[in-house]
Write a protein that holds these residues in place. Sequence first.
Motif, PDB file in Angstrom:
ATOM      1  N   UNK A  91       0.822  -1.213   0.000  1.00 25.31           N
ATOM      2  CA  UNK A  91       0.000   0.000   0.000  1.00 25.31           C
ATOM      3  C   UNK A  91       0.856   1.265   0.000  1.00 25.31           C
ATOM      4  N   UNK A  92       2.147   1.099  -0.093  1.00 30.17           N
ATOM      5  CA  UNK A  92       3.059   2.247  -0.077  1.00 30.17           C
ATOM      6  C   UNK A  92       2.826   3.132  -1.302  1.00 30.17           C
ATOM      7  N   UNK A  93       2.484   4.401  -1.048  1.00 30.12           N
ATOM      8  CA  UNK A  93       2.258   5.350  -2.130  1.00 30.12           C
ATOM      9  C   UNK A  93       0.923   5.199  -2.826  1.00 30.12           C
ATOM     10  N   UNK A  94       0.013   4.387  -2.284  1.00 26.31           N
ATOM     11  CA  UNK A  94      -1.299   4.180  -2.912  1.00 26.31           C
ATOM     12  C   UNK A  94      -2.321   5.174  -2.366  1.00 26.31           C
ATOM     13  N   UNK A  95      -3.292   5.527  -3.203  1.00 24.02           N
ATOM     14  CA  UNK A  95      -4.304   6.504  -2.794  1.00 24.02           C
ATOM     15  C   UNK A  95      -5.689   5.893  -2.608  1.00 24.02           C
ATOM     16  N   UNK A  96      -5.909   4.683  -3.122  1.00 21.51           N
ATOM     17  CA  UNK A  96      -7.213   4.032  -2.975  1.00 21.51           C
ATOM     18  C   UNK A  96      -7.027   2.545  -2.670  1.00 21.51           C
ATOM     19  N   UNK A  97      -8.058   1.973  -2.053  1.00 24.57           N
ATOM     20  CA  UNK A  97      -8.085   0.530  -1.807  1.00 24.57           C
ATOM     21  C   UNK A  97      -9.485   0.031  -2.151  1.00 24.57           C
ATOM     22  N   UNK A  98      -9.536  -0.965  -3.007  1.00 21.16           N
ATOM     23  CA  UNK A  98     -10.809  -1.529  -3.448  1.00 21.16           C
ATOM     24  C   UNK A  98     -10.936  -2.953  -2.923  1.00 21.16           C
ATOM     25  N   UNK A  99     -12.111  -3.281  -2.400  1.00 23.17           N
ATOM     26  CA  UNK A  99     -12.376  -4.631  -1.894  1.00 23.17           C
ATOM     27  C   UNK A  99     -13.521  -5.255  -2.671  1.00 23.17           C
ATOM     28  N   UNK A 100     -13.330  -6.496  -3.101  1.00 18.16           N
ATOM     29  CA  UNK A 100     -14.385  -7.279  -3.746  1.00 18.16           C
ATOM     30  C   UNK A 100     -14.590  -8.536  -2.910  1.00 18.16           C
ATOM     31  N   UNK A 101     -15.795  -8.699  -2.382  1.00 18.36           N
ATOM     32  CA  UNK A 101     -16.081  -9.799  -1.459  1.00 18.36           C
ATOM     33  C   UNK A 101     -17.083 -10.745  -2.105  1.00 18.36           C
ATOM     34  N   UNK A 102     -16.808 -12.032  -1.997  1.00 14.14           N
ATOM     35  CA  UNK A 102     -17.668 -13.013  -2.650  1.00 14.14           C
ATOM     36  C   UNK A 102     -17.653 -14.332  -1.891  1.00 14.14           C
ATOM     37  N   UNK A 103     -18.576 -15.207  -2.281  1.00 13.61           N
ATOM     38  CA  UNK A 103     -18.638 -16.577  -1.778  1.00 13.61           C
ATOM     39  C   UNK A 103     -18.343 -17.512  -2.938  1.00 13.61           C
ATOM     40  N   UNK A 104     -17.803 -18.697  -2.645  1.00 11.60           N
ATOM     41  CA  UNK A 104     -17.551 -19.639  -3.731  1.00 11.60           C
ATOM     42  C   UNK A 104     -18.783 -20.494  -4.044  1.00 11.60           C
ATOM     43  N   UNK A 105     -19.935 -20.169  -3.410  1.00  9.80           N
ATOM     44  CA  UNK A 105     -21.214 -20.779  -3.775  1.00  9.80           C
ATOM     45  C   UNK A 105     -22.053 -19.714  -4.465  1.00  9.80           C
ATOM     46  N   UNK A 106     -22.485 -19.977  -5.683  1.00  8.79           N
ATOM     47  CA  UNK A 106     -23.189 -18.955  -6.455  1.00  8.79           C
ATOM     48  C   UNK A 106     -24.538 -18.575  -5.848  1.00  8.79           C
ATOM     49  N   UNK A 107     -25.110 -19.439  -5.006  1.00  6.79           N
ATOM     50  CA  UNK A 107     -26.400 -19.123  -4.386  1.00  6.79           C
ATOM     51  C   UNK A 107     -26.262 -18.121  -3.248  1.00  6.79           C
ATOM     52  N   UNK A 108     -25.041 -17.927  -2.764  1.00  5.60           N
ATOM     53  CA  UNK A 108     -24.784 -17.043  -1.622  1.00  5.60           C
ATOM     54  C   UNK A 108     -24.270 -15.703  -2.131  1.00  5.60           C
ATOM     55  N   UNK A 109     -25.022 -14.639  -1.878  1.00  2.00           N
ATOM     56  CA  UNK A 109     -24.700 -13.326  -2.426  1.00  2.00           C
ATOM     57  C   UNK A 109     -24.365 -12.317  -1.333  1.00  2.00           C
ATOM     58  N   UNK A 110     -23.538 -11.333  -1.692  1.00  2.00           N
ATOM     59  CA  UNK A 110     -23.219 -10.227  -0.787  1.00  2.00           C
ATOM     60  C   UNK A 110     -24.228  -9.110  -1.026  1.00  2.00           C
ATOM     61  N   UNK A 111     -24.923  -8.700   0.039  1.00  2.00           N
ATOM     62  CA  UNK A 111     -25.927  -7.643  -0.088  1.00  2.00           C
ATOM     63  C   UNK A 111     -25.399  -6.283   0.361  1.00  2.00           C
ATOM     64  N   UNK A 112     -24.403  -6.281   1.206  1.00  2.00           N
ATOM     65  CA  UNK A 112     -23.780  -5.025   1.616  1.00  2.00           C
ATOM     66  C   UNK A 112     -22.403  -5.333   2.180  1.00  2.00           C
ATOM     67  N   UNK A 113     -21.519  -4.347   2.111  1.00  2.00           N
ATOM     68  CA  UNK A 113     -20.184  -4.540   2.667  1.00  2.00           C
ATOM     69  C   UNK A 113     -19.609  -3.190   3.070  1.00  2.00           C
ATOM     70  N   UNK A 114     -18.596  -3.235   3.899  1.00  2.00           N
ATOM     71  CA  UNK A 114     -17.967  -2.007   4.356  1.00  2.00           C
ATOM     72  C   UNK A 114     -16.506  -2.238   4.698  1.00  2.00           C
ATOM     73  N   UNK A 115     -15.711  -1.173   4.593  1.00  2.00           N
ATOM     74  CA  UNK A 115     -14.279  -1.203   4.909  1.00  2.00           C
ATOM     75  C   UNK A 115     -13.945  -0.056   5.841  1.00  2.00           C
ATOM     76  N   UNK A 116     -12.940  -0.263   6.681  1.00  2.00           N
ATOM     77  CA  UNK A 116     -12.488   0.817   7.551  1.00  2.00           C
ATOM     78  C   UNK A 116     -11.045   0.570   7.968  1.00  2.00           C
ATOM     79  N   UNK A 117     -10.237   1.607   7.867  1.00  3.84           N
ATOM     80  CA  UNK A 117      -8.883   1.535   8.399  1.00  3.84           C
ATOM     81  C   UNK A 117      -8.961   1.594   9.920  1.00  3.84           C
ATOM     82  N   UNK A 118      -8.218   0.743  10.581  1.00  5.54           N
ATOM     83  CA  UNK A 118      -8.208   0.713  12.044  1.00  5.54           C
ATOM     84  C   UNK A 118      -6.901   1.330  12.526  1.00  5.54           C
ATOM     85  N   UNK A 119      -7.031   2.432  13.260  1.00  6.76           N
ATOM     86  CA  UNK A 119      -5.868   3.103  13.835  1.00  6.76           C
ATOM     87  C   UNK A 119      -5.755   2.772  15.321  1.00  6.76           C
TER      88      UNK A 119
END
Length: 356
Positions: A91-119
Amino acid sequence: IIPLPPNLYSDTNWKGLALRSYFSVGENPTAELDNLNRDIPHHLICHLESERGTIEPLHDYCTTNEEFQWLYFGGFIWVAYIPRASFLDQLNGCSILKASIASDHEACNVHSCGLRLVNQHDQEEFEEALFHNMMLLSDKKGKNKQCAEGNSESSSRCSSYIMKPHLERLVKPSHRKWDFDRFSVYNSCFPSNIDLEWFGHQSNDYSLTISLAQNLNMESNWLGLAVCANFAILEHLTSEIDKLDIPAISHNLSCHFESDKGNSLHHYCTSKEEFMWLHLGGFVWVSYIPRVWFSDQLNECSSLEASVVSDHEAFSVHKCGLRLLYQHDEEEFTQAILQYMTSLCDKKGKNKQTPS
């Protein structure tokens, strides 16, 4: 996608990344999930990417069989913590971070997600919030069981936790009282003349204790627990019922469970029509509670005690029954409910024919 501060890599207060995602299936989870092979591991995967490319390694978590079952009851929440050491200098020198979250079962879907840096100043708050939610919603699952307990080394370890859905989601409202679903709580009241022989273990009182197999939680064909209780008006309080304002009050039936591991309470609010059946000789409360409702309360327990009561002192339980429901009992229990419904319809028909 979240923005990253320009000096993140050199910021000693930055401890890691927290992510949260809500997984569920479609409107008919039973049909979709029954087609899946339960013997195949179910993985949750988080793919992280910056403008420099993919962040290695992928962060993943393999759910337990019990956690996977929660998809039937509204889904579950995956909470994960990734310490800064896992990112190395990616992450050195980076300005954005993108997360893609999924399940390996196609019947299971992501309805919402969130990210947060922890200080550093967020860490205690994050751990307290995690611990609080675990106590309210779930048994803690994951690779690092010390994190939510505030262990000082937790910030240097990857952690994953699965939270259960609210128990209220186990109750699927239905106007069709015969619509039994093995994965949902079932409640209904019937005339007191129905045959309760199916329930097996019965007591001429408000409480009953049954024996449990030590490995009950390991039995995959165990579905849940069926309960019945026969309510009637105490003879010396019959006149009190006539004084009650039926439309204005609620009438709650409660079943208190006690095992070696603790207590739990199951309740049902009768309809006004069911409440009025007390004038016709009382009624029988029939309820079914799926195994997931008990969580681990029955794990390695030798017995279960149930006590059934009403929140109106004029009503008493004359008989109650308990029966563990297994897969081979399901059809028989469904037929019993249909029989009770037939008895109910006959009762209503006779009442309409009675001259006023």
